[in-house]
Design an enzyme around this catalytic site. Structure first.
Site, PDB file in Angstrom:
ATOM      1  N   TYR A  11      -4.763   2.137   5.623  1.00  0.00           N
ATOM      2  CA  TYR A  11      -5.207   3.405   6.201  1.00  0.00           C
ATOM      3  C   TYR A  11      -6.691   3.322   6.495  1.00  0.00           C
ATOM      4  O   TYR A  11      -7.501   4.078   5.975  1.00  0.00           O
ATOM      5  CB  TYR A  11      -4.877   4.569   5.265  1.00  0.00           C
ATOM      6  CG  TYR A  11      -3.386   4.785   5.146  1.00  0.00           C
ATOM      7  CD1 TYR A  11      -2.672   5.393   6.183  1.00  0.00           C
ATOM      8  CD2 TYR A  11      -2.681   4.352   4.036  1.00  0.00           C
ATOM      9  CE1 TYR A  11      -1.299   5.565   6.102  1.00  0.00           C
ATOM     10  CE2 TYR A  11      -1.311   4.525   3.946  1.00  0.00           C
ATOM     11  CZ  TYR A  11      -0.628   5.137   4.977  1.00  0.00           C
ATOM     12  OH  TYR A  11       0.723   5.306   4.897  1.00  0.00           O
ATOM     13  N   GLU A  58      10.839   2.623   7.515  1.00  0.00           N
ATOM     14  CA  GLU A  58      10.071   3.226   6.411  1.00  0.00           C
ATOM     15  C   GLU A  58       9.746   4.693   6.706  1.00  0.00           C
ATOM     16  O   GLU A  58       9.221   5.013   7.767  1.00  0.00           O
ATOM     17  CB  GLU A  58       8.780   2.460   6.162  1.00  0.00           C
ATOM     18  CG  GLU A  58       8.032   2.966   4.922  1.00  0.00           C
ATOM     19  CD  GLU A  58       6.830   2.110   4.572  1.00  0.00           C
ATOM     20  OE1 GLU A  58       6.454   2.078   3.393  1.00  0.00           O
ATOM     21  OE2 GLU A  58       6.266   1.473   5.486  1.00  0.00           O
ATOM     22  N   ASP A  84       6.020   2.680  -0.677  1.00  0.00           N
ATOM     23  CA  ASP A  84       5.314   1.932  -1.719  1.00  0.00           C
ATOM     24  C   ASP A  84       4.926   2.875  -2.856  1.00  0.00           C
ATOM     25  O   ASP A  84       5.370   4.021  -2.905  1.00  0.00           O
ATOM     26  CB  ASP A  84       4.084   1.238  -1.128  1.00  0.00           C
ATOM     27  CG  ASP A  84       3.186   2.232  -0.381  1.00  0.00           C
ATOM     28  OD1 ASP A  84       3.415   3.452  -0.498  1.00  0.00           O
ATOM     29  OD2 ASP A  84       2.251   1.793   0.310  1.00  0.00           O
TER      30      ASP A  84
END
Length: 504
Positions: A234, A477, A85
């Site tokens: 996170y 990812e 991202d």
């Protein structure tokens, strides 16, 4: 006649088995760790945000996010995107920087020409954290980018037009885990730069002390301060005490100042308590326990009377991951890959492999091993063998023959979950590609046009299967904190005589 047939069958089986062992050994020995190391470091250039330098080698990436911080009239240009991202999450970014620095501290002498590139990767992080902590008595910048808007767009970083909000923690709204992790990153990096740039080393160490004081004097979780932006991406799960102890441990290693060591000893009980979610077997961007115990064990092994609880818990960590240990708290795939609960499994594999190698070195120096019960004794070489098996699995010695490092080997993931990699570069398509216009590139079934060389993806499932698809985020990812500890692991295995060379 029947006996002859049986003997011949046994001989044939032995020959086949021997051949298989020879093939496996030859295959394992054929891995080019030096190439893998170079590529694992190059990956960080693909994650850079900001104004790229003339030395940029991953040239399909261009300048991006050049107005970051402007909403607060501060300069926050630079740093790293955490994964596929375009948000700059400072908590995992700081852990990434700490691990890159630890890799250089332990294994820099084995990196040869790649040492300079590793230092450049660290400095890209520390330069940015100097900006994030410019006023360390008042605030620490904790994140750049509004994550929900960003995650709703499939857009090149060079084209970003989603909100670039600046999130920060302060005395009134503290964030001790992100602040203390930045302090750890700066302190560890000061050691990494001590030989090559003493002035810079002193500057970032001075800032590390200030940021640690800020984190400690104004305690609180950034989950409560900027949780709407940080969570669930996170969001810390075990509080901030482990980061404070981790930061103090690195400051002690960098300064040898007793106050930091006293802090570590006085507060380790809080993070190892089950009532505080502590665990000697956990290590990653969120939980630092095993890393603290391994790091601190280096200067305690010579004095067993003063080693508790650090060395015993480091030993317990080893016993928790050995495949044949009755205290094992991890699982292994049929192909031998270590697994822990949660997504992006290779973040656990690379971090644990790093700790195993580092602890093996410390054990060898102290002339001791680890006893795991049931007559299981783990020598330093046993730890190295386990780490090497994990490393070779990632590089292709697995049931699929798949390298999980992009651009390494003949077979590797082609359709990773990464915006910049999946879309045409600015060189090919200089026109702006809007937020929703990128969806067509995401949905293509063709390989990514830009190879994010060195990126280690989330990895296979526990049955060793792998779906090479952008839609499969947990498997496809890459993240900076998967790669960072792997840099040290690969540096260790770069030379065939690395094990003997590292014993001083």
């Amino acid at each position: 006649m029947r006996g002859t047939i049986i003997v011949m069958s046994i001989l044939a089986l032995l020959m086949t088995t021997t051949t298989m062992v020879m093939v496996t050994t030859a295959r394992a020995a054929s891995y080019n760790y030096k190439e893998a190391l170079a590529k694992s470091i190059l990956f960080f250039e693909g994650q850079r945000s900001g104004k790229l330098p003339p030395s940029q080698r991953m040239t399909w990436r261009k300048d991006s996010a050049l107005q970051d911080g402007s909403d607060l009239h501060i300069d926050m240009v630079g740093g790293y995107y955490d994964a596929g991202d375009n948000v700059k999450f400072h908590f995992p970014m700081a852990f990434t920087t700490t691990m890159l620095a630890w890799s250089v501290i332990e294994f820099g002498e084995l990196m040869d020409t790649e040492l300079q590139h590793a230092l450049e990767a660290i400095k890209w992080g520390t330069d940015y954290f100097l900006k994030a902590t410019k006023n360390p008595d008042d605030m620490v910048v904790a994140q750049i980018g509004e994550p929900y808007g960003d995650h709703n767009c499939w857009e090149r970083p060079e084209d970003m037009d989603t909100p670039r909000n600046t999130y920060f923690v302060s005395k009134e709204k503290p964030g001790s885990e992100v602040s203390a992790e930045i302090a750890a990153a700066l302190a560890a990096s000061s050691i990494a730069f001590k030989k090559s740039d003493a002035q810079y080393s002193e500057a970032i160490l001075s800032r590390a002390k200030q940021v640690f004081d800020f984190a400690n004097n104004h305690r609180g979780s950034y989950k409560d301060s900027i949780g709407a932006a940080a969570c669930p991406f996170y969001c810390t799960s075990n509080g901030y005490m482990d980061e404070l102890v981790w930061g103090a441990a690195w400051l002690y290693k960098a300064t040898n100042a007793d106050d930091y060591w006293k802090f570590v000893k006085a507060n380790i009980q809080y993070i190892e308590s089950p009532y505080n979610g502590g665990s000697f077997a956990e290590f990653g961007w969120d939980t630092k326990n095993a890393g603290i115990n391994v790091l601190v064990s280096r200067w305690l092994m010579a004095d067993p009377s003063n080693s508790s609880p650090f060395v015993p818990n480091a030993d317990n960590f080893v016993c928790s991951v050995l495949p044949d240990s009755t205290a094992k708290s991890v699982s292994y795939s049929p192909g031998g890959l270590l697994f822990k609960p949660g997504g992006s499994n290779l973040q656990h594999t690379t971090s644990i492999s790093f700790l195993l190698i580092v602890y093996a070195r410390y054990l060898k120096v102290a002339n001791r091993g680890v006893h795991c019960g049931n007559n299981l004794d783990a020598s330093p070489s046993k730890l190295i063998q386990l780490a090497k098996k994990q490393t070779n699995y990632i590089l292709g010695n697995n049931p699929l023959g798949m390298s999980y490092m992009v651009g390494y080997g003949e077979k590797y993931p082609q359709k990773i979950h990464h915006r910049a990699s999946t879309m045409p570069s600015m060189d090919v398509h200089p026109q702006h590609i809007g937020c929703f216009d990128g969806s067509k590139y995401f949905n293509l079934t063709t390989p990514d046009p830009n190879i994010l060389t060195g990126a280690v993806v989330g990895g296979p499932m526990e049955d060793d299967s792998f779906q090479d698809s952008r839609h499969n985020v947990t498997q496809s990812e890459p993240t900076t904190y998967i790669n960072a500890p792997f840099v040290g692991v690969l540096a260790y295995f770069c030379r065939s005589d690395a094990y003997s060379r590292l014993i001083h």
